[in-house]
Design a protein around this motif. Structure first.
Motif, PDB file in Angstrom:
ATOM      1  N   LYS A 164      47.722 -35.440  17.081  1.00  0.00           N
ATOM      2  CA  LYS A 164      46.760 -36.360  16.838  1.00  0.00           C
ATOM      3  C   LYS A 164      47.026 -38.185  16.019  1.00  0.00           C
ATOM      4  O   LYS A 164      48.063 -38.074  15.372  1.00  0.00           O
ATOM      5  CB  LYS A 164      45.849 -35.798  15.579  1.00  0.00           C
ATOM      6  CG  LYS A 164      45.831 -34.477  16.038  1.00  0.00           C
ATOM      7  CD  LYS A 164      44.224 -34.433  17.627  1.00  0.00           C
ATOM      8  CE  LYS A 164      44.369 -33.129  17.809  1.00  0.00           C
ATOM      9  NZ  LYS A 164      45.305 -32.211  18.551  1.00  0.00           N
TER      10      LYS A 164
ATOM     11  N   GLY B 275      46.330 -41.076  13.624  1.00  0.00           N
ATOM     12  CA  GLY B 275      45.917 -40.671  12.618  1.00  0.00           C
ATOM     13  C   GLY B 275      46.549 -39.653  11.185  1.00  0.00           C
ATOM     14  O   GLY B 275      45.891 -39.844  10.735  1.00  0.00           O
TER      15      GLY B 275
ATOM     16  N   ALA C  17      48.820 -45.122  14.493  1.00  0.00           N
ATOM     17  CA  ALA C  17      48.240 -45.610  15.108  1.00  0.00           C
ATOM     18  C   ALA C  17      48.756 -47.341  16.144  1.00  0.00           C
ATOM     19  O   ALA C  17      48.877 -47.366  17.055  1.00  0.00           O
ATOM     20  CB  ALA C  17      46.734 -46.668  14.526  1.00  0.00           C
TER      21      ALA C  17
ATOM     22  N   VAL D  17      42.602 -41.253  23.037  1.00  0.00           N
ATOM     23  CA  VAL D  17      43.025 -41.037  22.009  1.00  0.00           C
ATOM     24  C   VAL D  17      42.561 -39.677  21.607  1.00  0.00           C
ATOM     25  O   VAL D  17      42.261 -39.225  20.382  1.00  0.00           O
ATOM     26  CB  VAL D  17      42.584 -41.882  20.894  1.00  0.00           C
ATOM     27  CG1 VAL D  17      43.842 -42.292  20.331  1.00  0.00           C
ATOM     28  CG2 VAL D  17      42.950 -43.843  21.963  1.00  0.00           C
TER      29      VAL D  17
ATOM     30  N   SER E 215      42.938 -37.689  18.555  1.00  0.00           N
ATOM     31  CA  SER E 215      42.395 -38.334  17.449  1.00  0.00           C
ATOM     32  C   SER E 215      42.067 -37.506  15.963  1.00  0.00           C
ATOM     33  O   SER E 215      41.507 -36.227  16.506  1.00  0.00           O
ATOM     34  CB  SER E 215      40.943 -39.034  17.293  1.00  0.00           C
ATOM     35  OG  SER E 215      41.290 -40.532  18.323  1.00  0.00           O
TER      36      SER E 215
ATOM     37  N   PHE F 119      39.719 -40.459  11.739  1.00  0.00           N
ATOM     38  CA  PHE F 119      40.360 -41.634  12.665  1.00  0.00           C
ATOM     39  C   PHE F 119      39.362 -42.540  13.601  1.00  0.00           C
ATOM     40  O   PHE F 119      38.531 -41.713  14.715  1.00  0.00           O
ATOM     41  CB  PHE F 119      41.299 -41.423  13.366  1.00  0.00           C
ATOM     42  CG  PHE F 119      42.529 -42.810  14.630  1.00  0.00           C
ATOM     43  CD1 PHE F 119      43.040 -43.289  13.368  1.00  0.00           C
ATOM     44  CD2 PHE F 119      41.674 -42.989  15.666  1.00  0.00           C
ATOM     45  CE1 PHE F 119      44.206 -44.809  13.919  1.00  0.00           C
ATOM     46  CE2 PHE F 119      43.103 -43.825  16.208  1.00  0.00           C
ATOM     47  CZ  PHE F 119      43.458 -44.877  15.481  1.00  0.00           C
TER      48      PHE F 119
ATOM     49  N   GLN G   5      40.601 -46.351  18.419  1.00  0.00           N
ATOM     50  CA  GLN G   5      40.228 -46.101  18.995  1.00  0.00           C
ATOM     51  C   GLN G   5      41.221 -47.175  19.984  1.00  0.00           C
ATOM     52  O   GLN G   5      41.732 -47.408  20.976  1.00  0.00           O
ATOM     53  CB  GLN G   5      39.367 -44.685  20.046  1.00  0.00           C
ATOM     54  CG  GLN G   5      39.599 -43.773  19.266  1.00  0.00           C
ATOM     55  CD  GLN G   5      38.678 -43.474  18.491  1.00  0.00           C
ATOM     56  OE1 GLN G   5      38.259 -44.167  17.688  1.00  0.00           O
ATOM     57  NE2 GLN G   5      39.258 -42.221  18.040  1.00  0.00           N
TER      58      GLN G   5
ATOM     59  N   GLY H 174      37.714 -41.522  21.685  1.00  0.00           N
ATOM     60  CA  GLY H 174      38.669 -40.208  21.200  1.00  0.00           C
ATOM     61  C   GLY H 174      38.181 -39.425  21.841  1.00  0.00           C
ATOM     62  O   GLY H 174      37.184 -38.702  21.756  1.00  0.00           O
TER      63      GLY H 174
END
Length: 154
Positions: free
Chosen positions: A53, A55, A60, A98, A100, A104, A107, A134
């Motif tokens: 994931k 974050g 990032a 993304v 996440s 987080f 994105q 996300g």
């Protein structure tokens, strides 16, 4: 070699082989003057360079680089049906997913990796509409997935 591929070479990149489908779908299909790609994972030589994931296990910045790989894989998928990337009239839409961590929210910055590559490779033809979403998880625990839609010169 197409002008787009020459531009990629100038960036130190080469168009990879099309990533084989992981399930029952095609990497890209053409309908009229449009090509739609399936979601492209950041596969490099048949493998994900990193999983997890964004974050949490993936930063990032790492995810932004992975989104760039996704866009390169998407261009390979487009070429597989269009025959030549110089036929691209414009990139119409990019959708980025993304995987996440719960907190987080970056994105859009991650998917900039894909958007920036398309602009570098295609110039004004690479400027597009976009969604950056996300999600809880992606196939194979990939951090990022990108799909593109392009219009071709008839």
């Amino acid at each position: 070699m197409s002008a787009v591929e020459e531009k990629l070479a100038g960036l130190g990149l080469s168009l990879p082989e099309v990533v084989p489908p992981l399930a029952a779908y095609q990497p890209a299909v053409q309908s009229g003057v449009y090509v739609y790609t399936a979601g492209q994972l950041p596969m490099v030589e048949g493998k994900l360079p990193v999983t997890g994931k964004v974050g949490a296990e993936v930063t990032a910045d790492e995810a932004k680089d992975l989104a760039r790989i996704c866009a390169l894989n998407a261009l390979a998928a487009v070429k597989s049906v269009a025959g030549d990337l110089d036929r691209i009239a414009r990139v119409v839409k990019v959708t980025g997913f993304v995987a996440s961590a719960a907190d987080f929210t970056g994105q859009p910055g991650v998917i900039n990796g894909a958007s920036e590559l398309l602009a570098e490779a295609l110039g004004d033809k690479g400027v597009h509409a976009r969604s950056a979403v996300g999600v809880a998880v992606l196939p194979m625990d990939a951090p990022v997935e990108v799909e593109i839609q392009v219009e071709l010169i008839p």
